[in-house]
Write a protein that holds these residues in place. Structure first.
Motif, PDB file in Angstrom:
ATOM      1  N   GLN A  52       0.818  -1.222   0.000  1.00 47.54           N
ATOM      2  CA  GLN A  52       0.000   0.000   0.000  1.00 47.54           C
ATOM      3  C   GLN A  52       0.853   1.273   0.000  1.00 47.54           C
ATOM      4  O   GLN A  52       0.334   2.353  -0.268  1.00 47.54           O
ATOM      5  CB  GLN A  52      -0.943   0.019   1.210  1.00 47.54           C
ATOM      6  CG  GLN A  52      -2.042  -1.030   1.123  1.00 47.54           C
ATOM      7  CD  GLN A  52      -2.972  -0.921   2.313  1.00 47.54           C
ATOM      8  OE1 GLN A  52      -2.726  -1.505   3.351  1.00 47.54           O
ATOM      9  NE2 GLN A  52      -4.048  -0.162   2.154  1.00 47.54           N
ATOM     10  N   CYS A 100     -10.694   0.315   3.455  1.00 46.62           N
ATOM     11  CA  CYS A 100      -9.291   0.165   3.093  1.00 46.62           C
ATOM     12  C   CYS A 100      -8.718   1.536   2.772  1.00 46.62           C
ATOM     13  O   CYS A 100      -9.358   2.327   2.079  1.00 46.62           O
ATOM     14  CB  CYS A 100      -9.177  -0.755   1.884  1.00 46.62           C
ATOM     15  SG  CYS A 100      -7.475  -1.031   1.356  1.00 46.62           S
ATOM     16  N   LEU A 101      -7.521   1.804   3.277  1.00 48.57           N
ATOM     17  CA  LEU A 101      -6.870   3.100   3.023  1.00 48.57           C
ATOM     18  C   LEU A 101      -6.615   3.308   1.535  1.00 48.57           C
ATOM     19  O   LEU A 101      -6.507   4.443   1.079  1.00 48.57           O
ATOM     20  CB  LEU A 101      -5.543   3.178   3.789  1.00 48.57           C
ATOM     21  CG  LEU A 101      -5.659   3.098   5.319  1.00 48.57           C
ATOM     22  CD1 LEU A 101      -4.279   3.019   5.949  1.00 48.57           C
ATOM     23  CD2 LEU A 101      -6.446   4.277   5.870  1.00 48.57           C
ATOM     24  N   HIS A 142      -7.410  -9.418   5.768  1.00 49.00           N
ATOM     25  CA  HIS A 142      -7.455  -8.272   4.849  1.00 49.00           C
ATOM     26  C   HIS A 142      -6.040  -7.864   4.424  1.00 49.00           C
ATOM     27  O   HIS A 142      -5.771  -7.682   3.224  1.00 49.00           O
ATOM     28  CB  HIS A 142      -8.170  -7.096   5.545  1.00 49.00           C
ATOM     29  CG  HIS A 142      -8.212  -5.835   4.741  1.00 49.00           C
ATOM     30  ND1 HIS A 142      -9.396  -5.292   4.280  1.00 49.00           N
ATOM     31  CD2 HIS A 142      -7.231  -4.996   4.323  1.00 49.00           C
ATOM     32  CE1 HIS A 142      -9.121  -4.184   3.597  1.00 49.00           C
ATOM     33  NE2 HIS A 142      -7.825  -3.977   3.617  1.00 49.00           N
ATOM     34  N   HIS A 146      -3.576  -8.198   0.694  1.00 48.96           N
ATOM     35  CA  HIS A 146      -2.773  -7.182  -0.002  1.00 48.96           C
ATOM     36  C   HIS A 146      -1.455  -7.772  -0.505  1.00 48.96           C
ATOM     37  O   HIS A 146      -0.944  -7.353  -1.543  1.00 48.96           O
ATOM     38  CB  HIS A 146      -2.468  -5.990   0.920  1.00 48.96           C
ATOM     39  CG  HIS A 146      -3.587  -4.993   1.014  1.00 48.96           C
ATOM     40  ND1 HIS A 146      -4.099  -4.346  -0.080  1.00 48.96           N
ATOM     41  CD2 HIS A 146      -4.278  -4.518   2.080  1.00 48.96           C
ATOM     42  CE1 HIS A 146      -5.068  -3.517   0.313  1.00 48.96           C
ATOM     43  NE2 HIS A 146      -5.202  -3.608   1.610  1.00 48.96           N
TER      44      HIS A 146
HETATM   45 ZN    ZN Z   1      -6.564  -2.545   2.729  1.00 48.24          ZN
END
Ligand code: ZN
Length: 177
Positions: A52, A100-101, A142, A146
């Motif tokens: 991310q 989610c960011l 979660h 990613h």
């Molecule tokens: Zn996320």
């Protein structure tokens, strides 16, 4: 510590399979972990994965605590999980809302295993084994996704299971509080 820029949906880095980390004692790794923790706290997240912030390594932070986006989250120390593995899981699954960011403004109902057993290397290089349940198990699954290039939207069964952040705040959080 530095707050890093979070890659948003559509960025290819979120769709890559992240690479195992071989050198745990690399000083650069400690700096990345500190910056990830600063970023997840600043953005009111409960977890963040290295992809991310455009680092395609098998590393994420779990940092659950009550905040504006998750007022009912349990409290834990921010924990770095390096090369995490899902060892086993319960048969039963639970559906709950996730955000989610990297997917700002959207929440979705996602089914996850309720109980999981996991293994990871901590930032000191020690192998850890843990059983995680409910919300903690959800965060792990979660964040683990990613590392596989999966986002929670991929696991939402129907578009009717999506909500904007505003509606979520109005409907769901008011019900819970
Ligand atoms: Zn996320």
């Amino acid at each position: 510590m530095e707050v890093l820029q979070v890659a948003q949906l559509g960025n290819d880095v979120l769709r890559c399979k992240a690479q195992p980390i071989n050198n745990i004692s690399d000083q650069n790794l400690g700096r990345i972990i500190d910056n990830l923790i600063a970023t997840v706290i600043e953005t009111n997240g409960v977890g963040i994965a290295a992809p991310q912030v455009s680092i395609s390594d098998r590393l994420f932070i779990m940092a659950s605590r009550p905040n504006l986006r998750y007022p009912n989250a349990p409290k834990m120390e921010p924990t770095a999980m390096i090369n995490p593995r899902l060892i086993s899981h319960s048969e039963d699954r639970v559906k709950d809302w996730e955000g989610c960011l990297s997917v700002p403004g959207i929440r979705g109902l996602v089914s996850r295993y309720r109980v999981i057993n996991v293994e990871y290397t901590n930032r000191e290089g020690k192998l850890e084994r843990q059983e995680l349940t409910d919300f903690m198990a959800r965060i792990f699954q979660h964040e683990y996704d990613h590392l596989e290039g999966i986002v929670f939207l991929d696991r939402v069964e129907s578009t009717t299971d999506l909500m904007t952040e505003d509606e979520y705040q109005k409907q769901i959080l008011q019900l819970k509080n």
